[in-house]
Design an enzyme around this catalytic site. Structure first.
Site, PDB file in Angstrom:
ATOM      1  N   ASP A  28       0.853  -1.191   0.000  1.00  0.00           N
ATOM      2  CA  ASP A  28       0.000   0.000   0.000  1.00  0.00           C
ATOM      3  C   ASP A  28       0.892   1.245   0.000  1.00  0.00           C
ATOM      4  O   ASP A  28       1.886   1.317   0.729  1.00  0.00           O
ATOM      5  CB  ASP A  28      -0.920  -0.011   1.232  1.00  0.00           C
ATOM      6  N   ILE A  29       0.517   2.210  -0.805  1.00  0.00           N
ATOM      7  CA  ILE A  29       1.314   3.435  -0.952  1.00  0.00           C
ATOM      8  C   ILE A  29       1.267   4.295   0.321  1.00  0.00           C
ATOM      9  O   ILE A  29       2.154   5.112   0.554  1.00  0.00           O
ATOM     10  CB  ILE A  29       0.801   4.222  -2.192  1.00  0.00           C
ATOM     11  N   ASN A  85     -13.034  -3.344   2.273  1.00  0.00           N
ATOM     12  CA  ASN A  85     -14.012  -2.268   2.388  1.00  0.00           C
ATOM     13  C   ASN A  85     -15.028  -2.368   1.258  1.00  0.00           C
ATOM     14  O   ASN A  85     -14.688  -2.741   0.131  1.00  0.00           O
ATOM     15  CB  ASN A  85     -13.303  -0.912   2.343  1.00  0.00           C
ATOM     16  N   GLY A  91     -15.435   3.539   3.851  1.00  0.00           N
ATOM     17  CA  GLY A  91     -14.313   4.369   3.432  1.00  0.00           C
ATOM     18  C   GLY A  91     -13.624   3.865   2.173  1.00  0.00           C
ATOM     19  O   GLY A  91     -12.507   4.290   1.873  1.00  0.00           O
ATOM     20  N   GLN A  92     -14.263   2.973   1.431  1.00  0.00           N
ATOM     21  CA  GLN A  92     -13.660   2.465   0.193  1.00  0.00           C
ATOM     22  C   GLN A  92     -13.321   3.630  -0.742  1.00  0.00           C
ATOM     23  O   GLN A  92     -14.170   4.482  -1.013  1.00  0.00           O
ATOM     24  CB  GLN A  92     -14.612   1.485  -0.514  1.00  0.00           C
ATOM     25  N   HIS A  98     -10.272  -5.280  -3.419  1.00  0.00           N
ATOM     26  CA  HIS A  98      -8.942  -5.524  -2.848  1.00  0.00           C
ATOM     27  C   HIS A  98      -9.077  -5.928  -1.402  1.00  0.00           C
ATOM     28  O   HIS A  98      -9.974  -5.474  -0.688  1.00  0.00           O
ATOM     29  CB  HIS A  98      -8.033  -4.295  -2.987  1.00  0.00           C
ATOM     30  N   HIS A 100      -7.030  -5.832   2.123  1.00  0.00           N
ATOM     31  CA  HIS A 100      -5.885  -5.296   2.859  1.00  0.00           C
ATOM     32  C   HIS A 100      -5.343  -6.405   3.759  1.00  0.00           C
ATOM     33  O   HIS A 100      -6.129  -7.083   4.444  1.00  0.00           O
ATOM     34  CB  HIS A 100      -6.310  -4.146   3.778  1.00  0.00           C
TER      35      HIS A 100
HETATM   36  P1  AMP Z   1      -9.766   1.383   0.286  1.00  0.00           P
HETATM   37  O1  AMP Z   1     -10.020   2.527   1.209  1.00  0.00           O
HETATM   38  O2  AMP Z   1     -10.112   0.052   0.880  1.00  0.00           O
HETATM   39  O3  AMP Z   1     -10.384   1.588  -1.089  1.00  0.00           O
HETATM   40  O4  AMP Z   1      -8.191   1.326   0.100  1.00  0.00           O
HETATM   41  C1  AMP Z   1      -7.505   1.783  -1.012  1.00  0.00           C
HETATM   42  C2  AMP Z   1      -6.039   1.722  -0.666  1.00  0.00           C
HETATM   43  O5  AMP Z   1      -5.297   1.829  -1.859  1.00  0.00           O
HETATM   44  C3  AMP Z   1      -5.559   2.837   0.273  1.00  0.00           C
HETATM   45  O6  AMP Z   1      -5.016   2.258   1.459  1.00  0.00           O
HETATM   46  C4  AMP Z   1      -4.493   3.560  -0.570  1.00  0.00           C
HETATM   47  O7  AMP Z   1      -3.398   3.984   0.212  1.00  0.00           O
HETATM   48  C5  AMP Z   1      -4.102   2.503  -1.583  1.00  0.00           C
HETATM   49  N1  AMP Z   1      -3.584   2.988  -2.849  1.00  0.00           N
HETATM   50  C6  AMP Z   1      -4.152   3.914  -3.673  1.00  0.00           C
HETATM   51  N2  AMP Z   1      -3.413   4.076  -4.785  1.00  0.00           N
HETATM   52  C7  AMP Z   1      -2.356   3.229  -4.668  1.00  0.00           C
HETATM   53  C8  AMP Z   1      -1.227   2.935  -5.480  1.00  0.00           C
HETATM   54  N3  AMP Z   1      -1.021   3.557  -6.672  1.00  0.00           N
HETATM   55  N4  AMP Z   1      -0.336   2.016  -5.042  1.00  0.00           N
HETATM   56  C9  AMP Z   1      -0.519   1.400  -3.857  1.00  0.00           C
HETATM   57  N5  AMP Z   1      -1.563   1.627  -3.046  1.00  0.00           N
HETATM   58  C10 AMP Z   1      -2.467   2.531  -3.430  1.00  0.00           C
END
Ligand code: AMP
Ligand code: ZN
Length: 111
Positions: A28-29, A85, A91-92, A98, A100
């Site tokens: 995760d970024i 999520n 909070g998606q 995906h 986590h």
């Molecule tokens: P969610 O809130 O479950 O939709 O989580 C989306 C997740 O994607 C968040 O934790 C972001 O930090 C992560 N994210 C968004 N863009 C990227 C990316 N380019 N590379 C890695 N993680 C990302």
């Protein structure tokens, strides 16, 4: 199509920790824990709520992959949390299914 489709297609770089024909996992970024991995199907599915009897194996496969990664990254004994999520109240932010995988510290949020 979406940011995770772009990562799956190699158009956006990611720190990959696992890949096979149908799934990809990467860091995760914006990590919320020392280990914070996202596991995605390469096929675009928006929501967990799009999972039904026809594609439920996807979520089972993602759980198996999460377990493999936890072992590889050494958090299998200390424990880990998996989160999916679904929709506004969760909070998606990214509308590509995906999971986590979080670990490496004691989680503060308990349900
Ligand atoms: P969610 O809130 O479950 O939709 O989580 C989306 C997740 O994607 C968040 O934790 C972001 O930090 C992560 N994210 C968004 N863009 C990227 C990316 N380019 N590379 C890695 N993680 C990302
Ligand atoms: Zn997508």
């Amino acid at each position: 199509m979406c940011v995770f489709c772009d990562i799956a297609a190699g158009k956006i770089p990611a720190q990959k920790v696992y890949e096979d024909e149908n799934y990809l996992a990467f860091r995760d970024i914006n990590p919320k824990a020392p280990v914070h991995i996202l596991i995605i199907p390469k096929k675009h599915i928006e929501y967990l709520s799009d999972i039904d009897n026809s594609n439920k194996g996807t979520v089972a496969d993602m759980a198996v992959i999460a377990n493999k990664i936890a072992k590889k990254l050494g958090i299998d004994k200390s424990g880990y949390r998996v989160v999916i999520n679904n929709g506004p109240d969760s909070g998606q932010e990214v509308f590509h299914l995906h999971m986590h995988l979080l670990g490496g510290k004691r989680m503060s949020f308990t349900t």
